[in-house]
Design a protein around this motif. Sequence first.
Motif, PDB file in Angstrom:
ATOM      1  N   TYR A 149       0.832  -1.207   0.000  1.00 23.32           N
ATOM      2  CA  TYR A 149       0.000   0.000   0.000  1.00 23.32           C
ATOM      3  C   TYR A 149       0.865   1.256   0.000  1.00 23.32           C
ATOM      4  O   TYR A 149       0.614   2.206  -0.750  1.00 23.32           O
ATOM      5  CB  TYR A 149      -0.920  -0.041   1.209  1.00 23.32           C
ATOM      6  CG  TYR A 149      -1.743   1.209   1.435  1.00 23.32           C
ATOM      7  CD1 TYR A 149      -2.469   1.796   0.403  1.00 23.32           C
ATOM      8  CD2 TYR A 149      -1.805   1.790   2.702  1.00 23.32           C
ATOM      9  CE1 TYR A 149      -3.236   2.926   0.619  1.00 23.32           C
ATOM     10  CE2 TYR A 149      -2.570   2.926   2.925  1.00 23.32           C
ATOM     11  CZ  TYR A 149      -3.284   3.493   1.887  1.00 23.32           C
ATOM     12  OH  TYR A 149      -4.039   4.616   2.104  1.00 23.32           O
ATOM     13  N   VAL A 157      -6.908   4.303  -2.429  1.00 19.25           N
ATOM     14  CA  VAL A 157      -7.739   3.160  -2.028  1.00 19.25           C
ATOM     15  C   VAL A 157      -9.057   3.700  -1.470  1.00 19.25           C
ATOM     16  O   VAL A 157      -9.143   4.074  -0.295  1.00 19.25           O
ATOM     17  CB  VAL A 157      -7.032   2.292  -0.970  1.00 19.25           C
ATOM     18  CG1 VAL A 157      -7.955   1.195  -0.468  1.00 19.25           C
ATOM     19  CG2 VAL A 157      -5.751   1.696  -1.551  1.00 19.25           C
ATOM     20  N   ALA A 160     -11.929  -0.567   1.410  1.00 19.83           N
ATOM     21  CA  ALA A 160     -11.199  -1.704   1.955  1.00 19.83           C
ATOM     22  C   ALA A 160     -12.150  -2.538   2.799  1.00 19.83           C
ATOM     23  O   ALA A 160     -13.198  -2.047   3.258  1.00 19.83           O
ATOM     24  CB  ALA A 160     -10.011  -1.238   2.803  1.00 19.83           C
ATOM     25  N   THR A 242     -10.950   6.791   2.765  1.00 26.01           N
ATOM     26  CA  THR A 242     -11.231   5.380   2.516  1.00 26.01           C
ATOM     27  C   THR A 242     -12.437   4.931   3.334  1.00 26.01           C
ATOM     28  O   THR A 242     -12.521   5.215   4.533  1.00 26.01           O
ATOM     29  CB  THR A 242     -10.022   4.502   2.907  1.00 26.01           C
ATOM     30  OG1 THR A 242      -8.876   4.942   2.188  1.00 26.01           O
ATOM     31  CG2 THR A 242     -10.284   3.035   2.602  1.00 26.01           C
ATOM     32  N   ILE A 244     -14.410   1.670   4.823  1.00 32.64           N
ATOM     33  CA  ILE A 244     -13.979   0.329   5.215  1.00 32.64           C
ATOM     34  C   ILE A 244     -15.140  -0.418   5.855  1.00 32.64           C
ATOM     35  O   ILE A 244     -15.867   0.135   6.679  1.00 32.64           O
ATOM     36  CB  ILE A 244     -12.820   0.397   6.234  1.00 32.64           C
ATOM     37  CG1 ILE A 244     -11.689   1.291   5.724  1.00 32.64           C
ATOM     38  CG2 ILE A 244     -12.292  -0.997   6.553  1.00 32.64           C
ATOM     39  CD1 ILE A 244     -10.773   1.794   6.816  1.00 32.64           C
ATOM     40  N   LEU A 265      -7.666  -4.424  -0.003  1.00 34.63           N
ATOM     41  CA  LEU A 265      -7.672  -3.002  -0.334  1.00 34.63           C
ATOM     42  C   LEU A 265      -7.975  -2.855  -1.816  1.00 34.63           C
ATOM     43  O   LEU A 265      -7.264  -3.418  -2.667  1.00 34.63           O
ATOM     44  CB  LEU A 265      -6.313  -2.361  -0.028  1.00 34.63           C
ATOM     45  CG  LEU A 265      -6.001  -1.947   1.412  1.00 34.63           C
ATOM     46  CD1 LEU A 265      -6.156  -3.102   2.383  1.00 34.63           C
ATOM     47  CD2 LEU A 265      -4.599  -1.376   1.496  1.00 34.63           C
ATOM     48  N   THR A 271      -5.529  -4.116  -6.772  1.00 34.99           N
ATOM     49  CA  THR A 271      -6.033  -4.623  -5.497  1.00 34.99           C
ATOM     50  C   THR A 271      -4.902  -5.242  -4.698  1.00 34.99           C
ATOM     51  O   THR A 271      -4.020  -5.906  -5.258  1.00 34.99           O
ATOM     52  CB  THR A 271      -7.137  -5.675  -5.732  1.00 34.99           C
ATOM     53  OG1 THR A 271      -8.230  -5.061  -6.414  1.00 34.99           O
ATOM     54  CG2 THR A 271      -7.635  -6.259  -4.424  1.00 34.99           C
TER      55      THR A 271
END
Length: 380
Positions: A149, A157, A160, A242, A244, A265, A271
């Motif tokens: 990452y 990203v 996730a 992001t 999640i 992610l 990915t």
Amino acid sequence: MVRTVLRRWTDSSALTLGVLGVGNIGMVHLKSALSMPEVTVPAAADAVPENRDRAESAGVARTYDDYATLLEHEDDLDAVVVALPPFLHADAVEEAAAHGVDVFVEKPLARSVEEAEEMLETAEEAGIAVGVDHTLRYQPDMAGVKEAYQDGSVGHVPYASITRLNDHPLGKPPADEAPPEWPMDPDAAGGGSLVELGVHCFDVLEWLFGDLEVVDATMGKSLDIPAEDAATVMLRAPETDTTITLHCGTYQWEQLPEVNTRLRLEGVTGTISNKDHMPGNFYAGAATSALTNVVNRFTGGETDVFGPTFYLQAHYDALEDFCEAIREGETPPVDGRDGLRTLELTETAYELAAESESEGDGESEDEAADATLETPEVTT
């Protein structure tokens, strides 16, 4: 007299460690410490005679049936591992603080934010360090995800997901033996699956993405039990923008999965998955490794006690990092504030789940009332 963090290491780099609680995870910590070259473990405590016998068989010279008694009699301890049930963590830390002994506490740090804050205040006043056993960040697959990452290859990203599962305290069906009482008691454990498993996820996610915000949460039960055995939480990381999703659950399986944590992610150009960073055949070679370690103990060679099982290796690495920090007079890399932070996120998730459930019940009642009002009167 209470000793401070800077009191030691005048003539030796060895660290003297006690283990409070030598049940399942306590034995993992005990065996980890016993295999560390600059750590000695003279004593362990546990209320269960069989656990004390196992500790003695592993190489501990003295065992006690009470952790307070151990701390009172073992004057030369530098630190202790607190591997007791969560409802004993606060008292154990208070006892250790009274003797000026640093603590490495099994997760969760405490049963609530309030309890954790009181523990950290006690530790600060006594001048002792607090470490917490959050091990996901020590697993090689998670470290691989973070490295991939941070190299930027998948770009931003936006989404996730993480899933962490484990077997239920009841064990696989049929449950032949009653489990210990405390894991089934939310007052003793601090909660259900979200406390047992979710705190690990919160820790590794903030390690990856920075501070998190809890957006929504739901709790579920697949069995008739006091606490949730499944939890789903929606999170947002403002620093990285992001979203999640986190799911954790303790299920009564027939067979455990080989890998119980999935992290993925979804980047704009690719990915990243922890599956791509798993060590090859990480359960293979256990017998060979065990035999090699026996030989190494007699020849002075380097041991690799937990090589075949990376879950246990992660516990070893976490404790080793803590011991090294204490030896150097530094703050543990995963400290009490990290443990407190996971509890703050956990409590917020519980509160949002309770609000959603309450609102859902209210809507159902209102809808039922509306339906009654709108039902036309039938005449005959």
